[in-house]
Design an enzyme around this catalytic site. Structure first.
Site, PDB file in Angstrom:
ATOM      1  N   GLU A   1       0.851  -1.195   0.000  1.00 53.38           N
ATOM      2  CA  GLU A   1       0.000   0.000   0.000  1.00 53.38           C
ATOM      3  C   GLU A   1       0.880   1.235   0.000  1.00 53.38           C
ATOM      4  O   GLU A   1       2.106   1.141   0.127  1.00 53.38           O
ATOM      5  CB  GLU A   1      -0.953  -0.025   1.204  1.00 53.38           C
ATOM      6  CG  GLU A   1      -2.034  -1.082   1.067  1.00 53.38           C
ATOM      7  CD  GLU A   1      -3.026  -1.107   2.221  1.00 53.38           C
ATOM      8  OE1 GLU A   1      -3.245  -0.068   2.851  1.00 53.38           O
ATOM      9  OE2 GLU A   1      -3.564  -2.184   2.491  1.00 53.38           O
TER      10      GLU A   1
ATOM     11  N   HIS B   1     -11.224   9.484   6.452  1.00 57.80           N
ATOM     12  CA  HIS B   1     -10.982   8.050   6.634  1.00 57.80           C
ATOM     13  C   HIS B   1     -10.488   7.689   8.035  1.00 57.80           C
ATOM     14  O   HIS B   1     -10.943   6.716   8.620  1.00 57.80           O
ATOM     15  CB  HIS B   1      -9.953   7.612   5.595  1.00 57.80           C
ATOM     16  CG  HIS B   1      -9.648   6.152   5.585  1.00 57.80           C
ATOM     17  ND1 HIS B   1     -10.589   5.195   5.290  1.00 57.80           N
ATOM     18  CD2 HIS B   1      -8.490   5.478   5.821  1.00 57.80           C
ATOM     19  CE1 HIS B   1     -10.034   3.987   5.335  1.00 57.80           C
ATOM     20  NE2 HIS B   1      -8.763   4.125   5.680  1.00 57.80           N
TER      21      HIS B   1
ATOM     22  N   HIS C   1      -8.815   9.414   2.735  1.00 57.05           N
ATOM     23  CA  HIS C   1      -8.417   8.315   1.861  1.00 57.05           C
ATOM     24  C   HIS C   1      -8.600   8.784   0.426  1.00 57.05           C
ATOM     25  O   HIS C   1      -9.645   9.341   0.075  1.00 57.05           O
ATOM     26  CB  HIS C   1      -9.280   7.084   2.148  1.00 57.05           C
ATOM     27  CG  HIS C   1      -8.714   5.830   1.566  1.00 57.05           C
ATOM     28  ND1 HIS C   1      -8.658   5.610   0.204  1.00 57.05           N
ATOM     29  CD2 HIS C   1      -8.164   4.737   2.144  1.00 57.05           C
ATOM     30  CE1 HIS C   1      -8.095   4.431  -0.017  1.00 57.05           C
ATOM     31  NE2 HIS C   1      -7.785   3.885   1.150  1.00 57.05           N
TER      32      HIS C   1
ATOM     33  N   ARG D   1      -0.916   8.739   9.161  1.00 61.26           N
ATOM     34  CA  ARG D   1      -0.766   7.301   9.406  1.00 61.26           C
ATOM     35  C   ARG D   1      -0.313   6.557   8.145  1.00 61.26           C
ATOM     36  O   ARG D   1      -0.846   6.782   7.049  1.00 61.26           O
ATOM     37  CB  ARG D   1      -2.108   6.731   9.847  1.00 61.26           C
ATOM     38  CG  ARG D   1      -2.117   5.244  10.069  1.00 61.26           C
ATOM     39  CD  ARG D   1      -3.512   4.800  10.419  1.00 61.26           C
ATOM     40  NE  ARG D   1      -4.382   4.960   9.274  1.00 61.26           N
ATOM     41  CZ  ARG D   1      -4.906   3.950   8.593  1.00 61.26           C
ATOM     42  NH1 ARG D   1      -4.669   2.713   8.950  1.00 61.26           N
ATOM     43  NH2 ARG D   1      -5.690   4.177   7.574  1.00 61.26           N
TER      44      ARG D   1
ATOM     45  N   ARG E   1      -0.674   8.785   1.769  1.00 62.04           N
ATOM     46  CA  ARG E   1      -2.030   9.266   1.477  1.00 62.04           C
ATOM     47  C   ARG E   1      -2.199  10.771   1.485  1.00 62.04           C
ATOM     48  O   ARG E   1      -3.020  11.308   0.739  1.00 62.04           O
ATOM     49  CB  ARG E   1      -2.991   8.687   2.515  1.00 62.04           C
ATOM     50  CG  ARG E   1      -3.334   7.304   2.183  1.00 62.04           C
ATOM     51  CD  ARG E   1      -4.385   6.768   3.078  1.00 62.04           C
ATOM     52  NE  ARG E   1      -4.360   5.334   2.872  1.00 62.04           N
ATOM     53  CZ  ARG E   1      -4.860   4.451   3.693  1.00 62.04           C
ATOM     54  NH1 ARG E   1      -5.448   4.846   4.791  1.00 62.04           N
ATOM     55  NH2 ARG E   1      -4.792   3.183   3.424  1.00 62.04           N
TER      56      ARG E   1
HETATM   57  C1  SIN Z   1      -7.458   0.552   2.463  1.00 61.61           C
HETATM   58  O1  SIN Z   1      -7.753  -0.622   2.260  1.00 61.61           O
HETATM   59  O2  SIN Z   1      -7.124   1.313   1.562  1.00 61.61           O
HETATM   60  C2  SIN Z   1      -7.518   1.072   3.861  1.00 61.61           C
HETATM   61  C3  SIN Z   1      -6.411   0.524   4.642  1.00 61.61           C
HETATM   62  C4  SIN Z   1      -6.079   1.449   5.766  1.00 61.61           C
HETATM   63  O3  SIN Z   1      -6.670   2.517   5.893  1.00 61.61           O
HETATM   64  O4  SIN Z   1      -5.160   1.133   6.520  1.00 61.61           O
END
Ligand code: SIN
Length: 537
Positions: free
Chosen positions: A115, A350, A238, A385, A289
């Site tokens: 991610e 988010h 998000h 975060r 993010r």
């Molecule tokens: C996501 O699946 O994009 C959210 C994961 C997260 O916020 O840690």
């Protein structure tokens, strides 16, 4: 009702604590909705963890995970906290598998996803419903754990502390007033050890990826009780919430398209098909993010388009169906085949990176009161975060909180010196005949937070938000004291309180760092290289 441990909230943090604590004394877990109505259950991506050598991505290490977390946190993470939590990653995965959580595997090894902001593949997942897999397993374990009672539809109104009762000893927690939603009765739950695990406050914004339950109850209650709160200006947006203007239900409006989709090669593009995020950061769609959400915000404002797109049409046919079946099917149900068409997306609120200020064991400034999970500000997230670090934090701090309580306080109750707790008194009016006012205030609050206090801020916008919030607060206070309490009134009261804390923190930070970006102070300023701490007394 009296218990050794009172846990408020039934997500990963609350249940991790409760299941363990039941070996030491009686535990009551109360949750305002159903046990599975938690942010945990909505988490799609997964849980970040560096596994033991031989089981992790080539070259991955605790050091790299620490470095990625510190980098995302923009100078405000507490390095000792980051390190401790990350070092306990492998033990957390063992805990979760012992509860029956089944993570995806490639052959014999856990399959690892990627991610934004992660330099390696280290996200364990259960397809794209990891949170639900965790939540269901844990609720099942909790239900069969002796000494643990799980009470649904119980809404905590306020914490009871010696400070609030005016008893002039060290401020300590005594329990909570709790509304039983079905009967309207308010009961006293007595406990010397109260664990707040109520999650975040996404509902303070008009657009959010969070479930309806995310109304900031824990931060608001802790603040009213006199606990210190920190870093509430850092609300994470998000980047990829499904843009669906025709949506009617809450689920359709707030549908998250996991960052893991970008981890598997999804690319953010504008209406002309350009990969615009590269201009903001060489990591492009997989930058942290805050950077990606701001790049989208800029693109939308620049082009006047209502959204941007997440493109996965270049992936092999069947890939999305196989790896992200929940997202694939959900988008299909909204009329979009993401293997053939780019997905329209916009950023949405988010995750709350600040919260009730705690030490690394979840200990707050009030004796006996602990905060764990999203409600808490431990120092792990700093100003932003890192994706998928939060389920990890919830489990690790739950474990540490129990150790801290058992070792420092013991588990005996405080006993006879506990002061008398007065019964709850409702306001005079039985049914809120002006219910429409509550809904109007609710909408006004969420819209003003979206318009004035979202991804890009200014002093003027924050001041305007502050003025409007003061009026709303006054109105809500009159309602609260005048009427019989209902869940709607309580949630609105908490949302207004949390919105005010976000604005108060944001006004104090005269720089742009991590998730707090203001046009009046566009750069970093070393003088603000510190937490924004609000103290009540
Ligand atoms: C996501 O699946 O994009 C959210 C994961 C997260 O916020 O840690």
């Amino acid at each position: 009702m009296t218990c050794d441990f009172l846990v408020i909230g039934s997500g990963i943090a609350g249940l991790s604590f409760a299941i363990r604590a039941a070996a030491h004394g009686s535990v009551i877990v109360i949750t305002k909705g159903k046990a599975l109505d938690s942010n945990t259950a909505w988490a799609q991506g997964g849980i970040a963890s560096v596994l033991r050598p031989g089981f992790c991505d080539d070259g991955d290490s605790i050091e790299l995970h620490v470095a990625d977390t510190l980098d995302a946190g923009a100078g405000l993470c507490r390095e000792d906290v980051v390190r401790s939590i990350i070092e306990e990653g492998a033990a957390t995965i063992d805990d979760l598998t012992s509860y029956g959580v089944s993570f995806d595997k490639d052959d014999d090894h856990f399959a690892l996803g990627k991610e934004g902001g992660h330099s390696k593949r280290r996200i364990l997942h259960a397809r794209d419903t990891t949170g639900l897999e965790i939540a269901e397993s844990m609720v099942e374990v909790a239900r069969r754990t002796p000494n643990l009672t799980l009470l649904e539809d119980h809404f905590t109104i306020d914490l009871i502390t010696t400070g609030k009762l005016g008893v002039t000893t060290e401020d300590r927690v005594l329990g909570a007033y709790v509304l039983e939603k079905h009967t309207g009765e308010v009961k006293i739950f007595r406990s010397d050890r109260v664990l707040l695990a109520t999650g975040g406050c996404g509902k303070v914004y008009l657009y959010t990826t969070n479930p309806d339950s995310a109304t900031g109850d824990g931060v608001a209650m802790a603040w009213r009780a006199g606990a210190s709160v920190a870093n509430m200006e850092f609300i994470q947006f998000h980047p990829t919430c499904f843009y669906n203007p025709a949506a009617t239900g809450a689920e359709a409006r707030s549908f998250l398209v996991s960052e893991a989709v970008r981890g598997e090669g999804g690319i953010l593009i504008n209406g002309k098909g350009e990969d615009f995020t590269r201009k903001a950061d060489p990591r492009g769609s997989l930058a942290p993010r805050d950077i990606v959400a701001r790049a989208i915000d800029r693109e939308i404002k620049k082009t006047g388009a209502p959204c941007v797109y997440l493109d996965v049409t270049h992936k092999p046919s069947g890939f999305m169906r196989e790896r992200f079946p929940f997202i694939y099917e959900k988008l299909r149900s909204f009329g979009l085949d993401c293997e053939k068409q780019p997905i329209p997306v916009v950023p949405a609120a988010h995750y709350q990176c600040g919260g009730v200020l705690t030490d690394i064991n979840g200990k707050t400034s009030i004796r006996g009161l602990y905060a764990i999970g999203e409600v808490a500000c431990t120092g792990l997230h700093g100003a932003n975060r890192l994706a998928s670090n939060s389920l990890l934090e919830g489990n690790v701090i739950a474990r540490r909180a129990l150790d801290s309580i058992v070792h420092h306080y013991g588990v005996e109750r405080n006993g006879d010196d506990a002061p008398e707790i007065p019964d709850w008194h409702h306001g005079d009016v039985t049914a809120p005949d002006e219910l429409v006012v509550i809904y109007h205030n609710w909408d006004e609050l969420r819209r003003l937070m979206w318009d004035y206090v979202s991804i890009v801020r200014t002093d003027n916008r924050l001041r305007r938000a502050g003025t409007r919030l003061r009026n709303l607060k006054k109105e809500v206070r009159e309602f609260y004291w005048g009427h019989r309490v209902t869940a709607d009134i309580l949630e609105l009261r908490n949302l207004v309180a949390v919105a005010s804390l976000i604005v108060d923190c944001a006004i104090r930070r005269r720089e742009s760092r991590g998730l707090h970006h203001t046009l009046d102070y566009p750069g970093l300023d070393e003088r603000f290289l510190r937490d924004t701490v609000l103290r009540r007394f």
